[in-house]
Design an enzyme around this catalytic site. Structure first.
Site, PDB file in Angstrom:
ATOM      1  N   HIS A   1      66.226  59.548  44.980  1.00  0.00           N
ATOM      2  CA  HIS A   1      65.110  58.748  45.526  1.00  0.00           C
ATOM      3  C   HIS A   1      64.125  59.622  46.308  1.00  0.00           C
ATOM      4  O   HIS A   1      63.455  59.140  47.212  1.00  0.00           O
ATOM      5  CB  HIS A   1      65.611  57.625  46.439  1.00  0.00           C
ATOM      6  CG  HIS A   1      66.730  56.827  45.865  1.00  0.00           C
ATOM      7  ND1 HIS A   1      66.537  55.664  45.152  1.00  0.00           N
ATOM      8  CD2 HIS A   1      68.071  57.062  45.857  1.00  0.00           C
ATOM      9  CE1 HIS A   1      67.717  55.194  44.761  1.00  0.00           C
ATOM     10  NE2 HIS A   1      68.656  56.034  45.167  1.00  0.00           N
TER      11      HIS A   1
ATOM     12  N   LYS B   1      42.739  77.499  48.867  1.00  0.00           N
ATOM     13  CA  LYS B   1      43.631  76.810  47.944  1.00  0.00           C
ATOM     14  C   LYS B   1      44.219  77.694  46.861  1.00  0.00           C
ATOM     15  O   LYS B   1      43.581  78.600  46.363  1.00  0.00           O
ATOM     16  CB  LYS B   1      42.877  75.662  47.265  1.00  0.00           C
ATOM     17  CG  LYS B   1      42.519  74.550  48.216  1.00  0.00           C
ATOM     18  CD  LYS B   1      43.627  73.529  48.318  1.00  0.00           C
ATOM     19  CE  LYS B   1      43.676  72.753  47.039  1.00  0.00           C
ATOM     20  NZ  LYS B   1      44.341  71.491  47.155  1.00  0.00           N
TER      21      LYS B   1
ATOM     22  N   GLU C   1      50.954  71.337  36.409  1.00  0.00           N
ATOM     23  CA  GLU C   1      50.244  70.045  36.351  1.00  0.00           C
ATOM     24  C   GLU C   1      49.786  69.739  34.930  1.00  0.00           C
ATOM     25  O   GLU C   1      49.881  68.607  34.458  1.00  0.00           O
ATOM     26  CB  GLU C   1      49.027  70.058  37.282  1.00  0.00           C
ATOM     27  CG  GLU C   1      49.392  69.956  38.751  1.00  0.00           C
ATOM     28  CD  GLU C   1      48.191  70.228  39.646  1.00  0.00           C
ATOM     29  OE1 GLU C   1      48.062  69.541  40.650  1.00  0.00           O
ATOM     30  OE2 GLU C   1      47.382  71.123  39.344  1.00  0.00           O
TER      31      GLU C   1
END
Ligand code: ARG
Length: 458
Positions: free
Chosen positions: A159, A286, A293
């Site tokens: 979870h 960044k 992805e």
């Protein structure tokens, strides 16, 4: 520009509308099948000659012409005619132009319906071979990384909540298992695909004395299809292939999702090397995990192809229908996408740096050894449900007091259950928790090493 003569022109009194021609043409994508199409035609021509349906000389001319066309297609010099409807017609028309009358005999006893069924099978048979090699390399990459990181601990999640400590190697080998199943699935799919369809002709078979088994031997098929109706309408193997490919994608995607998460500042478990990340055009700080992805995103695209394939087949009246032409783009894009993802993921695995301290710290938090305390109580004879309750109360106490399990004294433990003794402290640490899980398939280091040995012994 001259309009290409149609193979079915005989019964038509007006030429095809240009718009219809453009709409029905598949040449711009099915030209990818040229090698399979020519290989199939050469085998068919040789069989026709062997059966005395065409002369040896005619078959020689056909095969020579086909080889010449093949060479030009390989070299990229073949003059594709945009009016040809598909790759089959492009090749047959070029052949007839070059060798004359004998070219018109190639299609004897054959329909484009069984011809395309053959071409796709030949094509996928090759591509599955390539995919199996790539899945094999990816499995090796996971195995090597597991060996390299064998002692490293990781917080295991359920979870997405901290659950129990595991070895990073155990986690990595989970992917080895997934990809091993993918290999088995692809091999299994190959078995059903590897059946020779020529001879089914349009749908009913042919009255000409073809030798289907001979063609199968020439093309290295272990068997011929058993029912001509099924043969021209069947794309089960295409759907199966995209399904197998979808699972490969899903397995990659789940690993990629963890990488994306683990490379955040919040987790900080892993760093993906600069060469495998990209920057932001506005935020100078960044470093983005675009490769994982994109693999995750492309998984959706392959699932889309699976749904497209299944939907094309649903409710198709028997037997061949032009709808089936729509199988090719999903198939081709599935092949390209999966192969590209398999390659880049295998390469990226060599560019991951795990932050062992962060991972160990992560594995310690969240009362991750609470189950070990419950199991300790079980070994003292406490029923598991009761043990679960006792440890639950201890955890709740710790949360109130701002303490961890290892920070409690024996006396504090004993206020929850009298029978706690010094031995308890043997099961509270992350290392001890991992060490204890020696059951087959468990995360103990010796179990994981045994699995590695088993895999390598294969
Ligand atoms: N381009 C067609 C396909 O991909 C080849 C078979 C065409 N057959 C036909 N009868 N129109 O399915």
């Amino acid at each position: 520009m001259k309009t290409q003569e149609k193979p079915w022109g005989g019964r038509f009194s007006e030429p095809t509308d240009r718009q219809v021609e453009a709409f029905t043409s598949s040449l711009h994508y099915d030209r990818r099948l040229y090698r399979c199409d020519i290989e199939g035609s050469i085998a068919h021509a040789r069989m026709l000659a062997r059966q005395g349906i065409v002369t040896k000389g005619e078959a020689r001319a056909i095969c020579a012409g086909l080889r010449e066309i093949l060479a030009e297609m390989e070299a990229g010099t073949f003059p594709f005619h945009p009016d040809d409807e598909d790759i089959h017609m492009a090749i047959e028309n070029a052949l007839t132009e070059r060798i004359g009358g004998a070219g018109g005999k190639l299609h004897t006893g054959r329909s484009r319906n069984d011809q395309i069924a053959l071409d796709i099978r030949l094509y996928l048979r090759d591509e599955i071979g390539r995919m199996l090699a790539l899945v094999g390399s990816l499995k090796s990459a996971f195995l090597e990384l597991a060996k390299k990181e064998c002692g490293v601990v990781l917080s295991g999640y359920t979870h997405l909540q901290k659950a129990q400590p595991v070895l990073l190697a155990h986690y990595l080998l989970a992917f080895w298992e997934m990809f091993a199943r993918d290999e088995a699935r692809l091999r299994d799919c190959l078995k059903r695909m590897n059946v020779m369809p020529l001879g089914a002709a349009a749908l009913a078979g042919t009255g000409l004395p073809l030798d289907r088994r001979y063609v199968a031997r020439l093309l290295r098929f272990p068997a011929v299809t058993a029912n001509s109706i099924d043969t021209v309408s069947d794309r089960d193997f295409a759907a199966e292939f995209i399904f197998a490919a979808s699972l490969v994608m899903m397995h990659m995607s789940r690993f990629c999702e963890d990488l994306v998460l683990w490379s955040t500042d919040e987790f900080g478990y892993v760093e993906i090397a600069d060469a495998f990340t990209t920057g932001s055009s506005i935020m100078p700080q960044k470093k983005n995990p675009d490769v994982p992805e994109l693999i995750r995103g492309k998984t959706g695209r392959v699932y889309g192809h699976l749904v497209a394939m299944l939907t094309i087949l649903k409710g198709l009246p028997m037997t061949y229908n032009r709808d089936l032409q729509e199988d090719k783009e999903p198939l081709f894009d599935t092949v390209d996408t999966v192969q590209a993802c398999l390659k880049i993921l295998a390469a990226m695995i060599g560019h991951l740096t795990f932050n062992r301290e962060r991972m160990e710290a992560g594995a310690k938090g969240g009362f991750s050894t609470a189950t070990d305390v419950a199991e300790y109580l079980v070994m003292k004879g406490v029923p598991f449900r009761e043990a679960h309750g006792i440890v639950g109360r201890i955890v709740s106490f710790c949360i109130q007091q701002g303490k961890t399990l290892t920070g409690l004294t024996l006396m504090e433990f004993q206020t929850f259950y009298k029978g706690f003794d010094e031995e308890l402290f043997q099961c509270l640490t992350v290392r001890q928790s991992i060490q204890a899980r020696r059951v087959i398939g468990g995360t103990a280091e010796e179990t994981v090493r045994r699995r590695i040995a088993e895999i390598e012994g294969r």
